[in-house]
Design an enzyme around this catalytic site. Structure first.
Site, mmCIF file in Angstrom:
data_model
loop_
_atom_site.group_PDB
_atom_site.id
_atom_site.type_symbol
_atom_site.label_atom_id
_atom_site.label_comp_id
_atom_site.label_asym_id
_atom_site.label_seq_id
_atom_site.Cartn_x
_atom_site.Cartn_y
_atom_site.Cartn_z
ATOM 1 N N ASP A 17 -0.401 -9.181 1.008
ATOM 2 C CA ASP A 17 0.712 -8.390 1.540
ATOM 3 C C ASP A 17 1.339 -9.150 2.789
ATOM 4 O O ASP A 17 2.641 -8.782 2.517
ATOM 5 C CB ASP A 17 0.187 -6.823 1.724
ATOM 6 C CG ASP A 17 -0.382 -6.437 0.465
ATOM 7 O OD1 ASP A 17 -0.483 -6.769 -0.738
ATOM 8 O OD2 ASP A 17 -0.730 -5.288 0.526
ATOM 9 N N ALA A 75 4.178 -4.525 5.932
ATOM 10 C CA ALA A 75 5.466 -4.594 6.449
ATOM 11 C C ALA A 75 5.464 -4.126 8.032
ATOM 12 O O ALA A 75 6.214 -4.735 8.786
ATOM 13 C CB ALA A 75 6.365 -3.837 5.587
ATOM 14 N N ALA A 104 1.647 4.077 -0.985
ATOM 15 C CA ALA A 104 2.279 3.952 -2.150
ATOM 16 C C ALA A 104 1.801 2.536 -2.889
ATOM 17 O O ALA A 104 2.357 2.232 -3.903
ATOM 18 C CB ALA A 104 3.734 3.993 -2.044
ATOM 19 N N GLY A 105 1.096 1.627 -2.133
ATOM 20 C CA GLY A 105 0.694 0.346 -2.831
ATOM 21 C C GLY A 105 2.004 -0.818 -2.900
ATOM 22 O O GLY A 105 2.030 -1.442 -3.308
ATOM 23 N N GLY A 147 2.984 -2.057 0.146
ATOM 24 C CA GLY A 147 2.530 -3.129 1.343
ATOM 25 C C GLY A 147 3.225 -2.370 2.599
ATOM 26 O O GLY A 147 3.795 -3.046 3.524
ATOM 27 N N SER A 148 3.521 -0.996 2.907
ATOM 28 C CA SER A 148 3.945 -0.546 3.949
ATOM 29 C C SER A 148 3.270 -0.859 5.205
ATOM 30 O O SER A 148 3.830 -1.185 6.283
ATOM 31 C CB SER A 148 4.276 0.984 4.023
ATOM 32 O OG SER A 148 2.748 1.744 3.806
ATOM 33 N N VAL A 175 4.488 5.411 2.693
ATOM 34 C CA VAL A 175 3.131 5.064 3.311
ATOM 35 C C VAL A 175 2.149 5.093 2.123
ATOM 36 O O VAL A 175 2.343 6.358 1.502
ATOM 37 C CB VAL A 175 2.952 5.788 4.380
ATOM 38 C CG1 VAL A 175 1.357 5.654 4.921
ATOM 39 C CG2 VAL A 175 3.805 5.380 5.477
HETATM 40 C C1 MEV Z 1 -3.044 -4.481 -1.979
HETATM 41 O O1 MEV Z 1 -1.610 -4.690 -2.152
HETATM 42 C C2 MEV Z 1 -3.717 -5.666 -2.812
HETATM 43 C C3 MEV Z 1 -5.170 -5.474 -2.983
HETATM 44 O O2 MEV Z 1 -5.549 -6.675 -3.899
HETATM 45 C C4 MEV Z 1 -5.751 -5.884 -1.542
HETATM 46 C C5 MEV Z 1 -5.583 -7.065 -0.893
HETATM 47 O O3 MEV Z 1 -5.261 -8.073 -1.666
HETATM 48 O O4 MEV Z 1 -5.875 -7.408 0.188
HETATM 49 C C6 MEV Z 1 -5.703 -4.264 -3.601
#
Ligand code: MEV
EC number: 2.7.1.36
Length: 334
Positions: free
Chosen positions: A161, A120, A113-114, A116-117, A111
């Protein structure tokens, strides 16, 4: 009746943040998944159970009743709000507002971590609950509902995401529209900093800088959009992989520099990026919102050396593959 659905994590290859401003981005689903069981309950209520949700530093299990009393579980509470909104939205779509629904979640995706948890979790929940309520939705429609959930919880979101989580594969995304790119095996290593960033806060921070000095930030966002278009040209070209990797690596490094300029990198993220490059990665950059979370490196010749360098720099490497499949209904039990 019980339904099990699963949805994948993602990495953004190019164009995070600028995509929120209508510029294009490229993302891919990866082979870490969130699993959601949905069934009816006769309490007329929404009940959420989560097992083994990986939050940096700890693994939490919770049920909805506990979570309200456990403020330490801030990130888990955030997961809960995505799930709750997803269930409410689908109940509304199905005209089934009073129906009691229990969902139970397990996830392989860290969670915050960037990766996309949240998307998902939202997509797998919408998939399972819509099937339970007899709604026949396409994966694309589920991705759009996932975008609505993100807008409700996060405030701002480009929708990339939930789209890539629902659709899977390798996509080019712009203003709500996506296009599949030809599948390409990318020899990448993802490096996790071990700390989490809040997408909501990072998107809001970039927005504040943009509003303060649009004449400075707009050209940065335009350059990011151009990087994405160049990357798409390289990916769809018939050049040899070797040449394509070198060009993509160069574009990753430029994209990382611009993300750093927007203020979304951290000391640790930059350390992992440089450690990967020094160990021979052709390119390395943040993936996702930043502020902690993950970076990824392109390392066609030396994935394991790059993974070791990420470990020595204090990160957790993950050698991962692109997943062709998005949302999947795994099981429907009577
Ligand atoms: C987050 O994974 C990506 C961002 O560009 C936010 C979004 O696109 O909604 C930071």
């Amino acid at each position: 009746m019980r339904v099990l659905a699963s949805a994948p994590a993602k990495i953004i290859l190019f164009g995070e943040h600028s995509v929120v401003y209508g510029k294009p981005a490229i993302a891919a689903a990866i082979d870490l998944r969130t699993y959601v069981w949905a069934e009816f309950n006769d309490r007329g209520a929404i009940k959420i159970e989560a097992k083994d949700i990986r939050v940096p530093g700890l693994t939490v299990s919770f049920s909805e009743d506990e979570i309200y009393f456990e403020s330490d579980y801030g990130k888990a509470a955030e997961v809960l709000s995505y799930v709750r909104q997803a269930i409410e939205l689908v109940r509304e779509e199905a005209d089934a507002n009073g129906k009691g629904i229990t969902v139970s979640i397990t996830s392989q995706i860290p969670v915050g971590a960037g990766l996309g948890s949240s998307a998902a979790v939202a997509v797998a929940t919408i998939g399972a609950v819509s099937k339970l309520l007899g709604l026949e939705l396409t994966n694309e429609e589920i991705g759009k509902l996932g975008h609505r959930v993100e807008l409700l919880v996060q405030g701002a979101s480009s929708g990339i995401d939930p789209t890539v989580s629902a659709i899977g594969g390798f996509i080019h995304y712009e203003k709500g529209n996506f296009e599949h790119l030809p599948f390409m095996e990318l020899p990448i290593v993802v490096g996790y900093t071990g700390s989490s960033g809040s997408t909501k806060e990072l998107v809001a921070m970039v927005r504040r800088t943009y509003e303060e000095m649009p004449e400075v930030i707009e050209p940065v966002l335009i350059a990011m959009g151009k990087i994405v278009e160049k990357a798409r040209e390289v990916i769809t070209s018939d050049l040899d992989d070797e040449i394509r990797f070198v060009q993509l690596g160069r574009l990753m490094n430029i994209n990382h520099g611009l993300l750093d300029a927007l203020g979304v990198s951290t000391k640790k993220l930059s350390e992992l990026v440089y450690a990967a490059r020094v160990a021979g990665a052709i390119g390395a950059k943040i993936t996702g919102a930043g502020g902690g979370g993950c970076m990824y490196a392109l390392a066609p010749e030396n994935q394991s050396e790059v993974a070791t360098a990420i470990t020595i720099a204090g990160g957790t490497p993950m050698i991962t593959r692109i997943s062709r499949e998005g949302l999947r209904i795994e099981e429907v039990l009577p």
